[in-house]
Design an enzyme around this catalytic site. Structure first.
Site, short mmCIF file in Angstrom:
data_model
loop_
_atom_site.label_atom_id
_atom_site.label_comp_id
_atom_site.label_asym_id
_atom_site.label_seq_id
_atom_site.Cartn_x
_atom_site.Cartn_y
_atom_site.Cartn_z
N GLU A 379 100.99 30.17 121.54
CA GLU A 379 100.72 31.30 120.71
C GLU A 379 100.91 32.47 121.84
OE1 GLU A 379 101.43 31.47 118.00
OE2 GLU A 379 101.08 29.48 117.26
N HIS A 470 112.16 26.81 114.30
CA HIS A 470 111.16 25.59 114.48
C HIS A 470 112.09 24.43 114.38
CE1 HIS A 470 108.31 28.66 113.33
NE2 HIS A 470 107.60 28.09 114.15
#
Length: 890
Positions: A379, A470
Site C-alpha cells: 500500500e 489485479h
C-alpha cells in the site's frame, strides 16, 4: 459589554451581595449594537459587514458568493476572480476564500461570505475578513528554494537541532502588512516547516524567508502540542509483545506517533467506522491512537494499530536505507495509517492507499490487513508510485502499478523474515493474514505463479477490475521477481526503483515497462550478463515486442482505448455513438460519434463540466444523458442533436427523475424515467425535439427496457398481480399515440409468469427475452409482429441446449446477437462474457460472433449482421466490430 461581564464575575466572587445588580454606571452603558460595518486596517476592503439581505442566486454557494463579491466590487473592493480568490471551502452557511496576489496565497488573508437560503432564494447576510487591497509585492523569487531552505534552518539556535533538522518547502506566500515587517505593499516569502528531534526533544517551527532578500522574515512555533519521542509497548494481532516508537505529550499521555525517523509516522484507529469516512481528508477530531501510559492495551493490537505502526516504520526504513528515499513523497512527509475500518457495518477484508494515507480493514477469517508487512509495503508503495511515475490505475499501466507494489511489498517481507529467494513460498503475497489455513491457501497472489502475457493475459474491460489491474499483475511482477532471483536482491531492488522513478511514465504498457527496466539496468552500469538476465526474465513471461498482436484477435478496432467505465455504444446505418474519457480515464466522459468502419471520432457533447453518458443513435440523430448539479442537487438532462451539424437541444431536465435506456429515432427521443423519490419507472417521449412527456400507463403499471425505431416505441410493462409480478412486452405507435400490441408471457413455470428481460424492435417485429423463475432456468429470445399476427416465434427456445443465461441482446432486421456467460469461480478468459449470433427469424444454432478470448460486452447491431461491441482482448478496452459472425472457434 464584555468588560462589564468580566467585572461582574470578579464582584460576584469577592462580594456575593453585589449579585443584586451591576453598578449604576454599568447599568447606564447600553450594550454594543450589532455592527453594520467595520473598516479594515490598512486596506479598502471592510473587515466586517453585517445586516445585509442582498439577493445572491446561483448554482452553488461558492459560485453565488464569488458572483456577489464581483458584483459589489465598489462596496467591498475585493477582486473575485479565481486567480485572486481561491475557494477554501464551505462551512455551514459560510463560504471561505483565500486571497491570492498574482496567484500566490496571502498569509492570513481569508475573506468570508455569509449566506442563508438556497438557489434562487439565497441571500447574503454579511461578509468580511482579511483582504489586502494595496499589495504590490513582486511575484517572482530571486532566492532559490535550496538557499531558502538553508536559511530557514538557521531559525533553530541549537547547533545539534540545526544539523538534524528536516526542512519542508510549502512554496511562495505573500506576507501582508504587519507580518514579518511587511508594509502595505507586502513581502514575497517562501514558507518552510523546520522540524528536529535531538536529545529526546522535538521542535517544529514555521519559518518564512524573504524570497528576494534571503533573510528570515517571520517565524513561529508550529501549532502542535509539545511532544517528545518515547518508547511504548503493546501486543500485535497474534498477542506477541512489541516495543515501538511513540510520542509522549506534555501532559504525560502517549500517542501512536513515531518521531524518530526522517518522516513522522502516525497511526489512527477508526473504531469500526466505515471506510468511506476516511477517503481523502481525515475526519475532524481524529488523533493518533492515544493512551494514558506507555503500555498500550491488547485492543490496540487486536485492531491492527500496533502492526500498522511498526510495519509503516519498517517500510520507511527499507526505502530510506536501501533506496535512499525519504518516505512516500521523498520529502519526509508524514506516513499516516488508519486501521479498524468496516464496510456497511460488516468486516472490510481489504486495504488501500487513498492518495494520502493507508487504510486497513480486517475481521472474520482475517487478521487486520495491517498485520502483514508485505501488505503494508504494497500500500505504501502505491504512494511512492503515485508520486513518481504515477502509473495510471487502468489496463496494463495499472497492472504494472500493482506489480511494482507487490514486488516491493514482498521484497520487504522476505528481507525482514530472512526468507531465501529460492523458497517456493517467497513469492506469496499476504500469506500471513489468515487466522487459519496454510500460507499458500491464504495468499492473495503468488509472484511465482508462472503466468505469461501470451497465454494468460485476462482480457478484462475497464469496468472489470479497472481493466484487469489485479488479474494481470503477476505477469509483470513475475518477471520482476525472476530478476530478483537471478540478480543480487539489493541490486534488483535498486533496478526496479530506478526504472520506476526515472524511466516509467503514467500510461506505460508491459513492453514500455520492460524497456524501462533494460534502460535502467544500462544506466546503472550493470554487466551485460545481468542485462541479459533482465531481458530473459521478460521473455520468460512473453512480454516482448507486439505480444498483443499474437492474441488471435479477429475483430476490427473502431475506437481504441475506451476508458469510460460505463461506455456502451449505439449504432445504426453505418454510424455509432459512444461515451469515452481521456487516455487516463480521469476526465469526465464525453459523447463521440464516428463511422462503424473506423476512422476519426468527433465529439458531440459540450465541454461544460457535466458527465455525458449513455448515448443512442438512429444513424442521423443522437441522444444522451448529461449529469450535473442544479440548486445543490444532482441534475439529469436529456440532450439530442444531429450527428453532423447543429448544437445539442435539451428535451428533459430534472433533479428527481433519472433517465435510463435513452433511444433516438429521427427527432424523436424516448427513455425510461426512474423517479428517485417514489421508485416508479415510467416511459417518457419527446416528439420532434419538444419537451419529453410521460406516456400514460395503466394505474399501478411501470415499464423498463425501452427501444424506438421507425415510429414504433416498445417497452416491457409490468405490474403486481395475485400470483406475482407480470411482465408484458408492449408496442406503441408514436404517431397515433396508442398501444398496438401486447404479448402476454408464456406460462413456463407452473402458475408463475416468467421474468421478462430486454425488449427491442427491428424489422417488422418486437423481440424480448423470457426466463422462467425456476432455479437454473435458461433464457428464451422470442419475437412477434408489431400487428400481433401471426403467432409468437422463438428465436431461441428456452429448452435449447444453447439457450443463454443472460437476458442481454441486440437486433437488426437480419440478426439477433446476444451475450452468454459460461461462468465459473475463477477469473479466466473462457469464463468471460462472449457474443453469439442467430438469424433474425431464428431456426438455426447460434454461432460465435467473434473468437476474441477476452470480455465481449455492450453489443449494438448496426446494419445487416454487423455488430459493434466493447472488447477487452487486446490488452486494453476497445470499441470493435465485425461484419459477420466468425462461426466456430477452436
Amino acid at each position: 459589554m464584555a468588560a462589564w461581564a468580566a467585572a461582574a464575575l470578579v464582584v460576584s466572587l469577592m462580594a456575593p451581595q453585589a449579585l443584586a445588580g451591576p453598578p449604576d454606571d454599568a447599568a447606564a452603558t447600553p450594550p454594543d449594537p450589532v455592527p453594520e460595518r467595520i473598516a479594515g486596517q490598512g486596506t479598502a476592503a471592510p473587515r466586517l459587514v453585517t445586516g445585509l439581505s442582498d439577493a445572491a442566486p446561483g448554482g452553488s454557494a461558492a459560485d453565488a458568493a464569488r458572483a456577489y463579491l464581483a458584483g459589489e466590487r465598489d462596496r467591498f473592493h475585493v477582486a473575485a476572480g479565481e486567480k485572486d480568490l481561491a475557494l477554501l471551502g464551505t462551512e455551514g452557511s459560510t463560504v471561505r476564500f483565500q486571497q491570492r496576489h498574482h496567484g500566490i496565497p496571502v498569509l492570513g488573508a481569508h475573506y468570508l461570505v455569509h449566506l442563508k437560503g438556497k438557489g434562487g432564494e439565497r441571500e447574503v447576510t454579511g461578509a468580511g475578513g482579511a483582504y489586502f487591497t494595496r499589495l504590490d509585492a513582486p511575484a517572482k523569487a530571486t532566492v532559490t528554494a535550496k538557499r531558502s531552505a538553508a536559511l530557514a534552518r538557521t531559525a533553530l539556535k541549537d547547533p545539534r537541532q540545526r544539523a538534524a533538522a528536516e526542512v519542508s518547502d510549502h512554496g511562495l506566500v505573500v506576507l501582508p502588512g504587519g507580518a514579518g515587517g511587511a508594509g502595505e505593499k507586502g513581502r514575497l516569502a517562501r514558507h518552510h516547516t523546520v522540524r528536529a528531534v535531538t536529545g529526546g526533544e522535538a521542535v517544529a517551527r514555521e519559518v518564512y524567508v524573504d524570497a528576494r532578500l534571503g533573510a528570515v522574515a517571520l517565524q513561529h512555533e508550529s501549532a502542535r502540542q509539545a511532544e517528545t519521542p518515547a518508547k511504548a509497548t503493546g501486543t500485535d494481532v497474534r498477542g506477541a509483545k512489541v516495543t515501538f516508537d511513540a510520542a509522549k505529550q506534555d501532559d504525560g499521555t502517549y500517542r501512536m506517533s513515531d518521531l524518530t525517523r526522517g518522516a513522522r509516522v502516525d497511526t489512527y484507529d477508526a473504531g469500526g467506522r466505515d471506510y468511506g469516512e476516511f477517503l481523502g481528508q481525515m475526519p475532524d477530531g481524529m488523533i493518533p491512537v492515544p493512551n494514558k501510559t506507555a503500555e498500550y492495551p491488547a485492543s490496540a493490537g487486536e485492531s491492527g494499530a500496533v502492526n500498522a505502526h511498526v510495519n509503516s516504520a519498517r517500510v520507511y526504513d527499507f526505502y530510506k536505507s536501501r533506496l535512499g528515499r525519504d518516505g512516500i513523497d521523498g520529502k519526509g512527509g508524514t506516513l499516516t495509517s488508519v486501521v479498524n475500518v468496516t464496510a456497511n457495518g460488516r468486516p472490510f477484508a481489504n486495504a488501500f492507499w487513498d492518495g494520502e494515507k493507508m487504510v486497513y480493514g480486517g475481521g472474520g477469517d482475517y487478521y487486520s490487513f495491517a498485520a502483514a508487512l508485505d501488505v503494508t509495503g504494497h500500500e505504501m508503495t502505491h504512494g511512492v508510485i503515485e508520486r513518481s511515475a504515477n502509473l495510471i490505475y487502468m489496463n496494463q499501466s495499472g497492472a504494472i502499478n500493482e506489480a511494482i507494489a507487490d514486488y516491493f511489498g514482498n521484497a520487504m517481507d522476505v528481507e525482514a523474515k530472512g526468507t531465501p529467494m529460492s523458497d517456493p513460498e517467497a513469492g506469496l503475497l499476504a500469506e500471513d493474514l489468515c487466522r487459519t489455513g496454510t500460507p499458500k491457501e491464504c495468499a492473495l497472489r503468488d509472484l511465482n505463479d508462472g503466468r505469461n502475457a501470451m497465454d494468460d493475459y485476462i482480457g478484462a474491460t475497464v469496468g472489470q477490475d479497472s481493466g484487469g489491474v489485479h488479474l494481470n499483475s503477476t505477469i509483470y511482477s513475475g518477471a520482476l521477481w525472476d530478476i530478483r532471483e537471478q540478480l543480487d536482491p539489493a541490486t534488483a531492488d535498486k533496478l526496479v526503483y530506478k526504472a520506476l522513478t526515472e524511466y516509467m511514465t503514467p500510461l506505460d504498457r508491459f513492453m514500455d515497462g520492460r524497456n524501462a527496466m533494460v534502460a535502467a539496468a544500462d544506466a546503472m552500469g550493470l554487466p551485460l550478463e545481468d542485462i541479459q538476465k533482465v531481458t530473459a526474465a521478460f521473455d520468460g513471461h512473453m512480454i516482448h515486442r507486439d505480444w498483443e498482436h499474437h492474441l488471435g484477435i479477429d475483430s476490427k478496432t473502431v475506437l481504441p482505448n475506451i476508458t469510460s467505465t460505463f461506455a456502451a455504444p449505439s449504432a445504426r446505418d453505418g454510424r455509432y455513438v459512444v461515451s469515452n474519457s481521456d487516455a487516463t480515464g480521469e476526465k469526465l466522459p464525453s459523447v463521440y460519434t464516428g463511422s462503424t468502419g473506423g476512422g476519426e471520432a468527433k465529439r458531440l457533447s459540450p465541454d461544460d463540466g457535466r458527465w455525458h453518458e449513455f448515448p443512442a443513435t438512429d444513424g442521423t440523430y443522437a441522444a444522451w444523458m448529461a449529469i450535473g448539479e442544479r440548486d445543490g442537487a444532482q441534475s439529469y438532462d436529456v440532450l439530442t442533436r444531429r450527428l453532423d451539424k447543429g448544437k445539442p437541444r435539451n428535451v428533459f431536465s430534472s433533479t428527481t427523475v433519472q433517465p435510463q435506456d435513452i433511444v433516438a429515432d429521427g427527432r424523436d427521443v424516448a427513455f425510461l424515467g426512474y423517479d428517485l423519490t417514489t421508485g416508479v419507472s415510467d416511459v417518457y417521449l419527446s416528439r420532434a425535439g419538444r419537451p419529453a412527456k410521460k406516456v400514460e400507463l395503466a394505474a399501478g403499471h411501470q415499464a423498463w427496457s425501452v427501444d424506438l425505431r421507425d415510429g414504433t416505441l416498445v417497452w416491457t410493462e409490468y405490474w403486481k398481480a395475485e400470483k406475482g409480478t407480470v411482465f408484458v412486452p408492449t408496442a406503441y405507435d408514436v404517431k397515433r399515440g396508442k398501444v398496438t400490441v401486447r404479448y402476454p408471457p408464456k406460462q413456463t413455470d407452473g402458475d408463475r409468469a416468467p421474468l421478462a428481460g430486454y425488449t427491442k424492435t427491428a424489422g417488422d417485429r418486437i423481440l424480448w427475452t423470457e426466463r422462467a423463475q425456476a432455479a437454473g432456468a435458461k433464457t428464451a429470445i422470442r419475437s412477434g409482429t408489431l400487428s400481433g399476427r401471426p403467432k409468437v416465434r422463438d428465436v431461441i427456445p428456452a429448452d435449447a441446449p444453447y439457450a443463454p443465461v443472460s437476458t442481454v441482446f441486440t437486433a437488426t432486421d437480419r440478426a439477433v446477437t446476444y451475450i452468454d456467460v459460461k461462468g465459473g469461480q475463477e477469473w479466466a478468459n473462457e469464463n468471460l462474457s462472449k457474443l453469439f449470433q442467430v438469424p433474425f427469424r431464428g431456426g438455426e444454432k447460434p454461432v460465435r460472433l467473434s473468437c476474441n478470448r477476452g470480455t465481449q460486452t455492450a453489443a449494438t447491431g448496426d446494419e445487416g449482421k454487423r455488430v459493434l461491441w466493447i472488447d477487452g482482448t487486446g490488452g486494453q478496452t476497445d470499441l470493435v466490430t465485425r461484419r459477420s459472425p466468425a462461426g466456430s472457434c477452436a
